[in-house]
Design an enzyme around this catalytic site. Structure first.
Site, PDB file in Angstrom:
ATOM      1  N   CYS A 169       0.779  -1.238   0.000  1.00 24.96           N
ATOM      2  CA  CYS A 169       0.000   0.000   0.000  1.00 24.96           C
ATOM      3  C   CYS A 169       0.816   1.297   0.000  1.00 24.96           C
ATOM      4  O   CYS A 169       0.752   2.088  -0.935  1.00 24.96           O
ATOM      5  CB  CYS A 169      -0.944  -0.015   1.198  1.00 24.96           C
ATOM      6  SG  CYS A 169      -2.112  -1.389   1.186  1.00 24.96           S
ATOM      7  N   HIS A 178      -2.767   6.855   3.574  1.00 21.03           N
ATOM      8  CA  HIS A 178      -1.751   5.877   3.979  1.00 21.03           C
ATOM      9  C   HIS A 178      -0.315   6.324   3.676  1.00 21.03           C
ATOM     10  O   HIS A 178       0.535   5.530   3.296  1.00 21.03           O
ATOM     11  CB  HIS A 178      -2.023   4.510   3.329  1.00 21.03           C
ATOM     12  CG  HIS A 178      -1.590   3.366   4.200  1.00 21.03           C
ATOM     13  ND1 HIS A 178      -1.800   2.042   3.882  1.00 21.03           N
ATOM     14  CD2 HIS A 178      -0.947   3.350   5.416  1.00 21.03           C
ATOM     15  CE1 HIS A 178      -1.320   1.259   4.828  1.00 21.03           C
ATOM     16  NE2 HIS A 178      -0.798   2.037   5.776  1.00 21.03           N
TER      17      HIS A 178
END
Length: 480
Positions: free
Chosen positions: A86, A136
């Site tokens: 991610c 993120h």
């Protein structure tokens, strides 16, 4: 790395009647109303692998809107997530740089501001910029407020660093006030993106990034109407899923496909909104994902790994004003750091000197390829769901149009012919009959490592170099 415009085109014809009709009906109005530079709507899911769409040959998934988009878009069939996890993907997307340059080779570390970001580049060119959904890139405080100076230049902001609680999901705007997405967050985020588009359809061009959390696990939390569409026992599994894992794989796939079906409806809503606002023709619409999901292929789960299910992602790009209403397929690999320069090139914006990726905008428009183009794939330091104790390892490799070649710290590890062996069932590494091929791919990998200043050391060395605090598995411990 030079940011020259190189690439290959082939074709995938057949225009979807509904989507094409909407585009053509509004084309003349688009030309008169739209800004000189195109809008950008960049939509990306979390952990949606390339194989799981109807247009990609999966007969079990329900992706009619995505399939219609594919018929009117450039389909980068071999799009690669170069560091398939991610935060590293997102840092490369935002900066156009490789992980060992921007330093985000683990999840839950803070992206620095050393580079000109994609939002800053668009803003300097006169665009409104926006980010909605999962971020993120803000370190290990996944639920904390992210102030403006840590947003990499995005002006409009409705985001949270990370959550996968899709039915009880929160976000922040410009104030340190935690707000809640109503219902299933991807649908609510899509409604917010639609509202943003409607409010800015006749103003300055915009660059809007919409980041969904699904179909990332937990797999069985999509709205019930989507979960009801899939019976695990009726689902096919890939031939590289071991027999012992096939029941578990089917159970997971049912939930995974339910998330995908929900997101597909969201894609249809976004396409419709662009058409309704008469800006579809002069808008670049991208759909992609940050990485794939093994889903028990080769007996493995999740991401970070060098196999096709982990590294290959969907990548569809539609821009009717420049490319026309038809679709085609590009077989040349495109890598994560290439996205920023390619989009800037399509929009007529100078690529910042800090970018390491390649501008493939000419490929999008149909230029012929350069031989032996390849995407660098890597795991600088395994962690989390692919830690060393379950087989995680440092690796570097190349994914070409046909082959995957990978080394770990001990030497050559994997070699696959992805055309003859699409499920990567036969490892050809170190076979005498493949010696010349392996040597050629080894040279290509060496060139990529030299271009990116990657000295391929132990992941622990890079963790020490960047002074990251990790546990004994090499994983950053995040707080909620």
């Amino acid at each position: 790395m030079a940011r020259t415009e190189i690439g290959r085109r082939e074709f995938l014809k057949a225009v979807g009647a509904g989507a094409a009709g909407s585009l053509l009906a509004s084309a003349a109005q688009d030309r008169s109303r739209g800004p000189t530079r195109p809008n950008l709507l960049f939509v990306f899911a979390d952990q949606w692998r390339a194989q799981d769409a109807g247009y990609a040959g999966n007969a079990d998934v329900r992706t009619p809107h995505l399939d219609a988009l594919a018929r009117t878009a450039v389909n980068f069939r071999n799009a690669v997530s170069g560091c398939p996890v991610c935060s590293p993907y997102r840092a490369s997307l935002v900066t156009g740089r490789y992980p060992l340059t921007h330093g985000v080779f683990l999840n839950d570390v803070l992206l620095n501001d050393d580079a000109v970001s994609i939002a800053q580049a668009y803003s300097r060119a006169g665009y409104d910029t926006a980010y909605i959904g999962k971020w993120h890139l803000d370190g290990n405080h996944r639920s904390a407020f992210i102030p403006r100076d840590r947003r990499q230049g995005f002006a409009f902001w409705k985001a949270l660093d990370c959550t996968h609680n899709y039915n009880n999901s929160f976000y922040y705007g410009d104030e340190d006030v935690k707000l809640r997405w109503e219902g299933y967050d991807a649908i609510a985020q899509t409604r917010e993106a639609q509202r943003y588009i409607r409010e800015r359809a006749t103003g300055k061009p915009f660059a809007l990034f919409l980041s969904w959390g699904p179909p990332h696990a937990p797999y069985h939390t999509a709205p019930e109407k989507y979960r009801a569409l899939f019976d695990p026992e009726s689902l096919a599994v890939r031939p590289n899923v071991p027999e012992a894992d096939r029941h578990k794989a089917r159970e997971v796939l049912a939930g995974y496909y339910a998330h995908i079906a929900a997101l597909d409806d969201c894609i249809g809503d976004l396409v419709a909104t662009l058409s309704e606002q008469r800006i579809a023709e002069n808008s670049v619409f991208v759909f992609t994902s940050d990485h794939g999901d093994m889903l028990y292929s080769h007996g493995h789960q999740k991401k970070q790994q060098p196999w096709e299910e982990s590294i290959r992602v969907p990548f569809l790009l539609r821009y009717p004003a420049a490319l026309g209403p038809g679709g085609r397929t590009v077989d040349m690999p495109i890598n994560t750091p290439d996205i920023m320069p390619t989009l800037l090139g399509l929009c007529g914006i100078d690529v910042p000197a800090t970018v390491e990726g390649t501008d493939f905008s000419a490929v999008v428009k149909g230029q012929s390829p350069v031989p032996d183009s390849a995407a660098l794939i890597s795991c600088p330091s395994p962690f989390g769901q692919w830690s060393r104790k379950i087989g995680g390892r440092e690796y570097r490799g190349v994914r070409t149009e046909r082959y995957t070649y990978v080394r770990d710290l001990d030497g050559p590890w994997l070699l696959y012919d992805n055309i003859a062996d699409p499920y990567q069932l036969t490892n050809l590494v170190n076979r005498p009959e493949c010696a010349r091929l392996q040597q050629r791919l080894e040279r290509l990998l060496a060139e990529k490592l030299a271009e990116t200043h990657d000295d391929f050391r132990s992941g622990w060395d890079y963790i020490k170099q960047w002074a990251y605090e990790v546990d004994d598995s090499g994983t950053v411990v995040y707080t909620n």
